[in-house]
Design an enzyme around this catalytic site. Structure first.
Site, PDB file in Angstrom:
ATOM      1  N   ASP A 199      35.753  49.946 -18.944  1.00 39.25           N
ATOM      2  CA  ASP A 199      34.623  49.176 -18.411  1.00 39.25           C
ATOM      3  C   ASP A 199      34.426  49.548 -16.939  1.00 39.25           C
ATOM      4  OD1 ASP A 199      33.360  46.655 -17.096  1.00 39.25           O
ATOM      5  OD2 ASP A 199      33.199  46.204 -19.230  1.00 39.25           O
ATOM      6  N   HIS A 210      33.835  47.610 -14.590  1.00 39.71           N
ATOM      7  CA  HIS A 210      34.454  46.576 -13.763  1.00 39.71           C
ATOM      8  C   HIS A 210      35.953  46.533 -14.059  1.00 39.71           C
ATOM      9  CE1 HIS A 210      30.220  45.435 -14.345  1.00 39.71           C
ATOM     10  NE2 HIS A 210      30.296  44.930 -13.127  1.00 39.71           N
ATOM     11  N   ASP A 225      29.357  49.573 -19.750  1.00 38.37           N
ATOM     12  CA  ASP A 225      28.509  49.469 -18.560  1.00 38.37           C
ATOM     13  C   ASP A 225      28.774  50.540 -17.518  1.00 38.37           C
ATOM     14  OD1 ASP A 225      30.974  48.465 -17.929  1.00 38.37           O
ATOM     15  OD2 ASP A 225      30.253  46.506 -17.234  1.00 38.37           O
ATOM     16  N   HIS A 280      38.312  39.820 -17.809  1.00 36.70           N
ATOM     17  CA  HIS A 280      38.413  39.164 -16.505  1.00 36.70           C
ATOM     18  C   HIS A 280      39.182  37.845 -16.574  1.00 36.70           C
ATOM     19  CE1 HIS A 280      35.880  42.104 -14.639  1.00 36.70           C
ATOM     20  NE2 HIS A 280      34.800  41.758 -15.319  1.00 36.70           N
TER      21      HIS A 280
END
Length: 370
Positions: free
Chosen positions: A193, A195, A281, A156
């Site tokens: 991931d 996200h 995740d 991120h």
């Protein structure tokens, strides 16, 4: 067979030095007030016990499982710290200077609860440096593939900003190092991931030498980026491939995305190195997507196949998200089994085999009544 392939796992306990905790005193200012208001909105007062979700127990759980249940062919080594020069290949000097001004301090950096503690920059340097060490290992021949167990995560963070628990973009630093040190032209970054890896995408959006492929839960899920139409910019247009998915997407959808979208893209791009932002995740226990342990095994098999075909096996994975320590550890071990030569699992729709067995049981009973 597990053990037929050599895999280097890099784990350095200095990554445990990153320990933000909400009950500890942080630098005063608007950011702390903002974070406190968020906690209040969640029903957590300033006196309430609240632990930073990205905590040391995530990676110690992985290391402990690998020690208790070793994977044949996997060997472990410690990491190294990245230098300022290596970090500056993907982060601006001004951003790095602003972070290092906080060295040894506690501070909030972002409204989505990205924070640093006294040892965070040491940990972040080792996380990025360990990804660099993994790249060096697969190019100098000391390992065929490598997996980095590190934190804080990185995908991120962009060139100028910390976000989403991330300080340095570890996988981006590794990609830039591979091109600088090993003089390769094309790097593929896969991010599975749950996200979207918005920071990695931002860093390489206009770079045609880096292909970024990302499967993730679609917006408005955090960070709200990664639409299908985001395909890169300028000279890099076409080398960003986003696959936003609904929250109930599981193994079959992810495998289909890899086989039907990633594989053709890689055949066109022909990378010399594959890097994976290996967030765990997307597992159903994390309540983001609906993958299983078999799903991670299957995805690893696809990526390994591509690395063998185009990169002489050169494959480096670095841990990203995953906040249930037990699930994170088990997912990582399943990935390592395939990297070490194990047969990838064949995902199935949950319950189908059980229904078939039960149907056979009952049908045989009905047949006896004829």
């Amino acid at each position: 067979m597990v053990g037929d392939r050599d895999v280097l796992v890099i784990y350095d306990e200095r990554v445990l030095l990153h320990r933000p905790e909400a009950e500890e005193p942080f630098l005063p200012g608007r950011m702390e007030k903002r974070i406190r208001s968020i906690l209040d909105g969640l029903g957590l007062s300033a006196e309430a016990k609240w632990s930073y979700p990205e905590h040391p127990g995530r990676v110690t759980a992985v290391a402990d499982l690998l020690r208790a249940e070793p994977v044949a062919g996997v060997r472990m080594a410690t990491g190294q710290a990245a230098t300022r020069e290596q970090l500056a290949r993907v982060h601006t000097v001004s951003y790095l200077e602003s972070l290092y001004e906080l060295e040894g301090k506690q501070a909030w950096l972002d409204v989505d609860t990205t924070a640093v503690s006294a040892g965070s920059l040491d940990a972040a340097e080792v996380a990025a440096g360990s990804a660099i060490a993994a790249v060096d290992a697969v190019f100098d021949g000391s390992a065929r593939s490598a997996f980095v167990i590190s934190r804080p995560p990185g995908h991120h963070a962009n060139a100028v900003r910390a976000r989403g628990f991330c300080l340095f973009n570890n996988i981006a630093v590794a990609a830039a190092h591979a091109q600088f040190q090993w003089d390769i032209e094309r790097v593929l970054i896969i991010d599975w991931d749950a996200h979207h890896g918005n920071g990695t995408q931002d860093i390489f959006a206009a770079d045609p030498s880096v292909m970024f492929f990302d499967t993730h839960r679609a917006a408005p899920f955090y960070p709200g980026t990664g639409s299908m139409e985001e395909i890169g910019e300028g000279l890099g247009e076409g080398t960003t491939v986003n696959v936003p998915l609904p929250e109930d997407a599981g193994d079959l959808a992810l495998v289909a995305a890899f086989e039907n979208i990633l594989v053709p893209a890689v055949e066109w791009f022909k990378p010399e190195l594959i890097l994976v932002s290996a967030g765990m995740d997307a597992h159903r226990n994390e309540l983001c997507l609906q993958m299983s342990y078999d799903g991670y095994s299957a995805l690893t098999g696809i990526v390994q196949r591509l690395a063998d075909k185009y990169c002489d096996g050169r494959l480096v994975m670095a841990l990203e998200g995953g906040y249930n320590p037990d699930t994170l550890a088990k997912c990582t071990r399943r990935v390592l089994e395939v990297m070490a030569g194990g047969e990838p699992a064949v995902p199935r729709e949950p319950g189908m085999e059980e229904v078939a067995e039960i149907a056979e049981f009952h049908q045989s009973a009905f047949a006896d009544m004829e």
